[in-house]
Design a protein around this motif. Structure first.
Motif, short mmCIF file in Angstrom:
data_model
loop_
_atom_site.label_atom_id
_atom_site.label_comp_id
_atom_site.label_asym_id
_atom_site.label_seq_id
_atom_site.Cartn_x
_atom_site.Cartn_y
_atom_site.Cartn_z
N ASP A 152 0.85 -1.21 0.00
CA ASP A 152 0.00 0.00 0.00
C ASP A 152 0.88 1.25 0.00
O ASP A 152 1.28 1.73 1.05
N LYS A 153 1.17 1.76 -1.21
CA LYS A 153 2.07 2.90 -1.35
C LYS A 153 1.50 4.20 -0.76
O LYS A 153 2.22 5.17 -0.54
N SER A 154 0.18 4.21 -0.49
CA SER A 154 -0.44 5.42 0.06
C SER A 154 0.04 5.70 1.49
O SER A 154 -0.19 6.78 2.04
N LEU A 155 0.71 4.72 2.10
CA LEU A 155 1.19 4.89 3.48
C LEU A 155 2.52 5.64 3.55
O LEU A 155 3.04 5.87 4.64
N GLN A 156 3.06 6.03 2.38
CA GLN A 156 4.34 6.73 2.37
C GLN A 156 4.27 8.03 3.16
O GLN A 156 5.22 8.40 3.87
#
Length: 364
Positions: A152-156
């Motif tokens: 889940d790249k949105s957690l960057q």
């Protein structure tokens, strides 16, 4: 509103708690006499309630209240469990803001746990324990987020905030020195970091110094300078004077304050600082049965304010009949205020103001 009172042993913390809550927490000249947090519920002084009580001939007055938690004295190593530290730190997590009592007086008869009076050393001793505790939490959260990030790249964005917090904490600075956007702030608040909680530093001075020069001494000045770096508030009190005030009735208290040349009690100063720090206001309801004050966050809209009274009123909210306290008093009565067109009908988008006297109309 829950405020947690912390401080090193023998700084006047429990003495102050006893005085402002009259809850009788044990106070002794040695560490760890308070193990479980004592809780005292204090009515918030509000002269407006008495005026409205007479106007409406109300049966009772219900002021809003604050809960004070007297949390046992922290010592160096608390984050590692020293001096029952883990238990104390868990109690701090439960409060909305911290009242950090700092000793700013010399007295050879009162033992200091470090052997000398140094308010900034004392402040940093406790702050570092909160920081160490937060660092452990942040490290675990970073490890968890890094694993989740693979899917889940949105957690960057969250990882970036956590990394910023980690760097700041490793520098020995409290998380509260950082500035975040509203969205970032919501995430940081969800972490419930101890060093991010709003804080009021209470400089505890001697009776003589408070009377003679408002408690302004070199110790207090150091605390003020430190607090400025954290955007924190400072309140100067004498726990000894507060103890004496606690034994008096309202009339005696007024005379005692005048005699000492003081405008307000330490409790009143603390409450004002707490409301300001947490962005709180009070609206009022009034009628023959009762006059009551309700505490809400500044910026709260009418339906949510109604929800403070009862969830059904929020669900069935139709409108609010609103007048400011000052306008109502000037008019002399609600009927007179209505005749003069001073009572406004407000809808769901109305933002409640401090001192609004409100009647909510609802249908469930």
């Amino acid at each position: 509103m829950k405020l947690g009172i912390v401080g090193l042993p023998n700084v006047g913390k429990s003495t102050l708690f006893n005085a402002i809550t009259k809850a009788g927490a044990q106070s002794a000249n040695y560490p760890f006499c308070t193990i479980e947090p004592n809780v005292g519920v204090v009515a918030v002084p509000d002269d407006r309630l008495e005026v409205l009580e007479k106007m409406y001939n109300s049966e009772r007055v219900v002021p809003t209240s604050i809960e004070f938690y007297d949390i046992a004295g922290l010592v160096k190593g608390a984050s590692k469990g020293e001096g029952l530290g883990n238990k104390f730190l868990s109690h701090i997590r439960e409060v909305a803001a911290i009242i950090h009592v700092v000793r700013c007086f010399d007295d050879s008869n009162v033992v200091h746990v470090e052997g000398s009076v140094d308010p900034i050393r004392d402040v940093e001793t406790i702050n570092l324990e909160l920081i160490f505790s937060d660092l452990e939490l942040i490290q675990r959260r970073i490890e968890k987020t890094q694993k989740l990030l693979k899917g889940d790249k949105s957690l960057q964005g969250e990882l970036d905030i956590l990394s910023t917090l980690k760097v700041t904490l490793e520098e020995g600075k409290s998380a509260r020195v950082l500035n975040f956007s509203k969205q970032e702030e919501d995430f940081v608040k969800s972490l419930n970091l101890l060093s991010y909680k709003p804080i009021i530093y209470v400089a505890n001075v001697s009776e003589d110094e408070l009377i003679e020069n408002g408690g302004n001494n070199e110790y207090v000045e150091k605390v003020r300078n430190f607090a400025q770096s954290e955007n924190a508030k400072v309140v100067v009190v004498s726990a000894k004077i507060e103890s004496e005030i606690a034994e008096l009735d309202d009339v005696e208290k007024e005379g005692f304050l005048q005699e000492l040349g003081l405008e307000e009690t330490g409790l009143e100063k603390l409450i004002k600082a707490g409301y300001s720090l947490l962005g709180l206001i009070s609206f009022l309801t009034a009628g023959p049965k009762e006059v009551r004050a309700w505490t809400i966050k500044e910026g709260t809209k009418a339906p949510q304010a109604a929800g403070k009274i009862h969830s059904d009123i929020e669900k069935g909210f139709i409108r609010a009949e609103v007048i400011s306290y000052d306008e109502l008093v000037a008019a002399g009565s609600m009927s007179s205020a209505k005749e003069k067109g001073l009572v406004r009908l407000e809808g769901k988008d109305y933002v409640v103001k401090d001192g609004d006297v409100i009647l909510f109309r609802f249908n469930v």
